[in-house]
Design a protein around this motif. Structure first.
Motif, PDB file in Angstrom:
ATOM      1  N   ARG A   1      25.776  51.926  45.291  1.00 15.06           N
ATOM      2  CA  ARG A   1      24.484  52.617  45.419  1.00 15.06           C
ATOM      3  C   ARG A   1      23.883  52.936  44.051  1.00 15.06           C
ATOM      4  NH1 ARG A   1      23.753  58.532  48.205  1.00 15.06           N
ATOM      5  NH2 ARG A   1      21.521  58.720  47.862  1.00 15.06           N
ATOM      6  N   LEU A   2      24.749  53.273  43.081  1.00 14.02           N
ATOM      7  CA  LEU A   2      24.266  53.637  41.750  1.00 14.02           C
ATOM      8  C   LEU A   2      24.115  52.446  40.808  1.00 14.02           C
ATOM      9  CD1 LEU A   2      26.210  56.973  41.189  1.00 14.02           C
ATOM     10  CD2 LEU A   2      23.776  56.672  41.691  1.00 14.02           C
ATOM     11  N   GLY A   3      24.547  51.261  41.212  1.00 15.08           N
ATOM     12  CA  GLY A   3      24.287  50.084  40.399  1.00 15.08           C
ATOM     13  C   GLY A   3      25.480  49.318  39.891  1.00 15.08           C
ATOM     14  N   ALA A   4      26.668  49.510  40.469  1.00 14.54           N
ATOM     15  CA  ALA A   4      27.828  48.711  40.061  1.00 14.54           C
ATOM     16  C   ALA A   4      27.557  47.243  40.344  1.00 14.54           C
ATOM     17  CB  ALA A   4      29.084  49.174  40.801  1.00 14.54           C
ATOM     18  N   THR A   5      28.161  46.365  39.557  1.00 17.01           N
ATOM     19  CA  THR A   5      27.932  44.937  39.783  1.00 17.01           C
ATOM     20  C   THR A   5      28.651  44.487  41.044  1.00 17.01           C
ATOM     21  OG1 THR A   5      29.808  44.337  38.388  1.00 17.01           O
ATOM     22  CG2 THR A   5      27.648  44.377  37.343  1.00 17.01           C
ATOM     23  N   VAL A   6      27.995  43.608  41.752  1.00 15.56           N
ATOM     24  CA  VAL A   6      28.578  43.002  42.948  1.00 15.56           C
ATOM     25  C   VAL A   6      28.285  41.509  42.889  1.00 15.56           C
ATOM     26  CG1 VAL A   6      28.400  45.073  44.399  1.00 15.56           C
ATOM     27  CG2 VAL A   6      26.501  43.472  44.321  1.00 15.56           C
ATOM     28  N   PRO A   7      29.101  40.689  43.539  1.00 12.70           N
ATOM     29  CA  PRO A   7      28.862  39.245  43.508  1.00 12.70           C
ATOM     30  C   PRO A   7      27.457  38.891  44.000  1.00 12.70           C
ATOM     31  CG  PRO A   7      31.023  39.703  44.424  1.00 12.70           C
ATOM     32  CD  PRO A   7      30.321  41.029  44.282  1.00 12.70           C
ATOM     33  N   GLY A   8      26.799  38.023  43.254  1.00 11.02           N
ATOM     34  CA  GLY A   8      25.473  37.558  43.658  1.00 11.02           C
ATOM     35  C   GLY A   8      24.320  38.434  43.203  1.00 11.02           C
ATOM     36  N   GLU A   9      24.581  39.522  42.486  1.00 14.13           N
ATOM     37  CA  GLU A   9      23.514  40.407  42.018  1.00 14.13           C
ATOM     38  C   GLU A   9      23.686  40.701  40.521  1.00 14.13           C
ATOM     39  OE1 GLU A   9      23.069  43.851  44.531  1.00 14.13           O
ATOM     40  OE2 GLU A   9      23.080  42.650  46.344  1.00 14.13           O
ATOM     41  N   PRO A  10      23.442  39.719  39.677  1.00 14.04           N
ATOM     42  CA  PRO A  10      23.685  39.869  38.241  1.00 14.04           C
ATOM     43  C   PRO A  10      22.774  40.884  37.549  1.00 14.04           C
ATOM     44  CG  PRO A  10      22.592  37.783  38.666  1.00 14.04           C
ATOM     45  CD  PRO A  10      22.946  38.383  40.001  1.00 14.04           C
ATOM     46  N   TRP A  11      21.638  41.232  38.158  1.00 11.23           N
ATOM     47  CA  TRP A  11      20.727  42.184  37.543  1.00 11.23           C
ATOM     48  C   TRP A  11      21.319  43.592  37.450  1.00 11.23           C
ATOM     49  CZ3 TRP A  11      19.851  39.625  42.112  1.00 11.23           C
ATOM     50  CH2 TRP A  11      19.979  40.373  43.279  1.00 11.23           C
ATOM     51  N   ARG A  12      22.440  43.838  38.106  1.00  9.70           N
ATOM     52  CA  ARG A  12      23.094  45.143  38.064  1.00  9.70           C
ATOM     53  C   ARG A  12      23.981  45.317  36.822  1.00  9.70           C
ATOM     54  NH1 ARG A  12      24.450  47.832  42.956  1.00  9.70           N
ATOM     55  NH2 ARG A  12      23.182  47.181  44.697  1.00  9.70           N
ATOM     56  N   ALA A  13      24.089  44.314  35.985  1.00  4.65           N
ATOM     57  CA  ALA A  13      25.040  44.323  34.867  1.00  4.65           C
ATOM     58  C   ALA A  13      24.856  45.516  33.939  1.00  4.65           C
ATOM     59  CB  ALA A  13      24.950  43.029  34.080  1.00  4.65           C
ATOM     60  N   LEU A  14      23.629  45.877  33.608  1.00  7.56           N
ATOM     61  CA  LEU A  14      23.419  46.990  32.682  1.00  7.56           C
ATOM     62  C   LEU A  14      23.629  48.353  33.334  1.00  7.56           C
ATOM     63  CD1 LEU A  14      20.419  45.729  30.540  1.00  7.56           C
ATOM     64  CD2 LEU A  14      22.855  45.722  30.001  1.00  7.56           C
ATOM     65  N   SER A  15      23.200  48.495  34.575  1.00 12.19           N
ATOM     66  CA  SER A  15      23.411  49.790  35.243  1.00 12.19           C
ATOM     67  C   SER A  15      24.898  50.059  35.436  1.00 12.19           C
ATOM     68  CB  SER A  15      22.677  49.850  36.581  1.00 12.19           C
ATOM     69  OG  SER A  15      23.127  48.837  37.453  1.00 12.19           O
TER      70      SER A  15
ATOM     71  N   LEU B   1      31.243  38.595  39.211  1.00 14.83           N
ATOM     72  CA  LEU B   1      31.714  37.404  39.922  1.00 14.83           C
ATOM     73  C   LEU B   1      32.999  37.684  40.684  1.00 14.83           C
ATOM     74  CD1 LEU B   1      31.109  34.690  37.169  1.00 14.83           C
ATOM     75  CD2 LEU B   1      29.698  35.168  39.190  1.00 14.83           C
ATOM     76  N   ALA B   2      33.788  38.633  40.164  1.00 12.87           N
ATOM     77  CA  ALA B   2      35.092  38.920  40.760  1.00 12.87           C
ATOM     78  C   ALA B   2      35.020  39.965  41.871  1.00 12.87           C
ATOM     79  CB  ALA B   2      36.060  39.402  39.685  1.00 12.87           C
ATOM     80  N   GLY B   3      33.959  40.719  41.934  1.00 12.57           N
ATOM     81  CA  GLY B   3      33.838  41.778  42.932  1.00 12.57           C
ATOM     82  C   GLY B   3      33.080  42.953  42.351  1.00 12.57           C
ATOM     83  N   VAL B   4      33.235  44.106  42.958  1.00 11.65           N
ATOM     84  CA  VAL B   4      32.558  45.305  42.478  1.00 11.65           C
ATOM     85  C   VAL B   4      33.201  45.728  41.167  1.00 11.65           C
ATOM     86  CG1 VAL B   4      32.051  47.731  42.972  1.00 11.65           C
ATOM     87  CG2 VAL B   4      31.978  46.039  44.812  1.00 11.65           C
ATOM     88  N   SER B   5      32.369  45.922  40.139  1.00 15.47           N
ATOM     89  CA  SER B   5      32.904  46.367  38.851  1.00 15.47           C
ATOM     90  C   SER B   5      31.927  47.338  38.201  1.00 15.47           C
ATOM     91  CB  SER B   5      33.181  45.181  37.925  1.00 15.47           C
ATOM     92  OG  SER B   5      31.988  44.568  37.532  1.00 15.47           O
ATOM     93  N   ALA B   6      32.468  48.169  37.334  1.00 18.00           N
ATOM     94  CA  ALA B   6      31.670  49.156  36.622  1.00 18.00           C
ATOM     95  C   ALA B   6      32.413  49.556  35.362  1.00 18.00           C
ATOM     96  CB  ALA B   6      31.424  50.385  37.508  1.00 18.00           C
ATOM     97  N   GLY B   7      31.679  50.106  34.413  1.00 17.38           N
ATOM     98  CA  GLY B   7      32.292  50.627  33.206  1.00 17.38           C
ATOM     99  C   GLY B   7      31.675  50.064  31.942  1.00 17.38           C
ATOM    100  N   ALA B   8      31.916  50.789  30.854  1.00 13.36           N
ATOM    101  CA  ALA B   8      31.389  50.408  29.550  1.00 13.36           C
ATOM    102  C   ALA B   8      32.328  49.474  28.805  1.00 13.36           C
ATOM    103  CB  ALA B   8      31.140  51.682  28.729  1.00 13.36           C
ATOM    104  N   SER B   9      33.341  48.980  29.467  1.00 13.48           N
ATOM    105  CA  SER B   9      34.369  48.176  28.815  1.00 13.48           C
ATOM    106  C   SER B   9      33.803  46.954  28.105  1.00 13.48           C
ATOM    107  CB  SER B   9      35.416  47.726  29.829  1.00 13.48           C
ATOM    108  OG  SER B   9      35.958  48.837  30.489  1.00 13.48           O
ATOM    109  N   THR B  10      32.853  46.269  28.714  1.00 11.34           N
ATOM    110  CA  THR B  10      32.319  45.061  28.095  1.00 11.34           C
ATOM    111  C   THR B  10      31.553  45.390  26.822  1.00 11.34           C
ATOM    112  OG1 THR B  10      30.386  45.154  29.545  1.00 11.34           O
ATOM    113  CG2 THR B  10      32.229  43.796  30.260  1.00 11.34           C
ATOM    114  N   GLY B  11      30.813  46.486  26.835  1.00 10.25           N
ATOM    115  CA  GLY B  11      30.129  46.927  25.623  1.00 10.25           C
ATOM    116  C   GLY B  11      31.113  47.304  24.535  1.00 10.25           C
TER     117      GLY B  11
END
Length: 156
Positions: free
Chosen positions: A32-46, A97-107
């Motif tokens: 709901r708050l913007g975690a990445t999910v498969p098929g929705e790459p626009w959520r990457a920054l949120s 691509l792998a599923g629901v993900s969130a966090g500042a780890s990539t940054g």
């Protein structure tokens, strides 16, 4: 206030919102708050300001505190922002691509690579070397952060 401080404040604010909306480990709240999910790459920054659990948040805030200020001083605020956004976008798309993900780890991985390149590129007598005045201290801080972060990631 530097960009890394603003990022930490934003992560804390979003974590509080996660807690209010059902918890930081509850998948529907994260989505709901913007975690990445498969098929929705626009959520990457949120997704880069959301965290799955308190330990995840604390580790990322610690790494951002250690790396953020020094990398931002070396690169400047604008380049720091471009680096952060780029790393979060690429990592967020890949994580989604792998599923629901969130966090500042990539940054944070982007910051670690940037700091390693800054250390490698600059000589100890170079006055432009602003990551830290003491190269040994910088290497120790970077090594500690990378090792701590890697151990945390592997424990998941």
């Amino acid at each position: 206030m530097c960009s890394s401080d603003l990022l930490m404040a934003l992560c804390l604010a979003m974590f509080a919102l996660e807690a209010l909306l059902g918890g930081s480990t509850w998948t529907p709240t994260l989505v709901r708050l913007g975690a990445t999910v498969p098929g929705e790459p626009w959520r990457a920054l949120s997704a880069s300001v959301l965290h799955i659990g308190l330990m995840h948040l604390l580790m990322n805030l610690y790494a951002l505190h250690v790396l953020g200020g020094s990398v931002e001083r070396a690169l400047g605020s604008h380049r720091f922002a471009v680096l952060w956004i780029g790393a979060c976008a690429v990592g967020g798309v890949a994580g989604g691509l792998a599923g629901v993900s969130a966090g500042a780890s990539t940054g944070l991985w982007g910051l670690m690579v940037a700091q390693a390149l800054l250390i490698w590129r600059r000589s100890p007598r170079d006055p432009a070397f602003v990551v830290r005045a003491d190269r040994k201290s910088t290497r120790l801080n970077s090594s500690h952060t990378v090792i701590s972060y890697a151990v945390f990631c592997l424990k998941k």
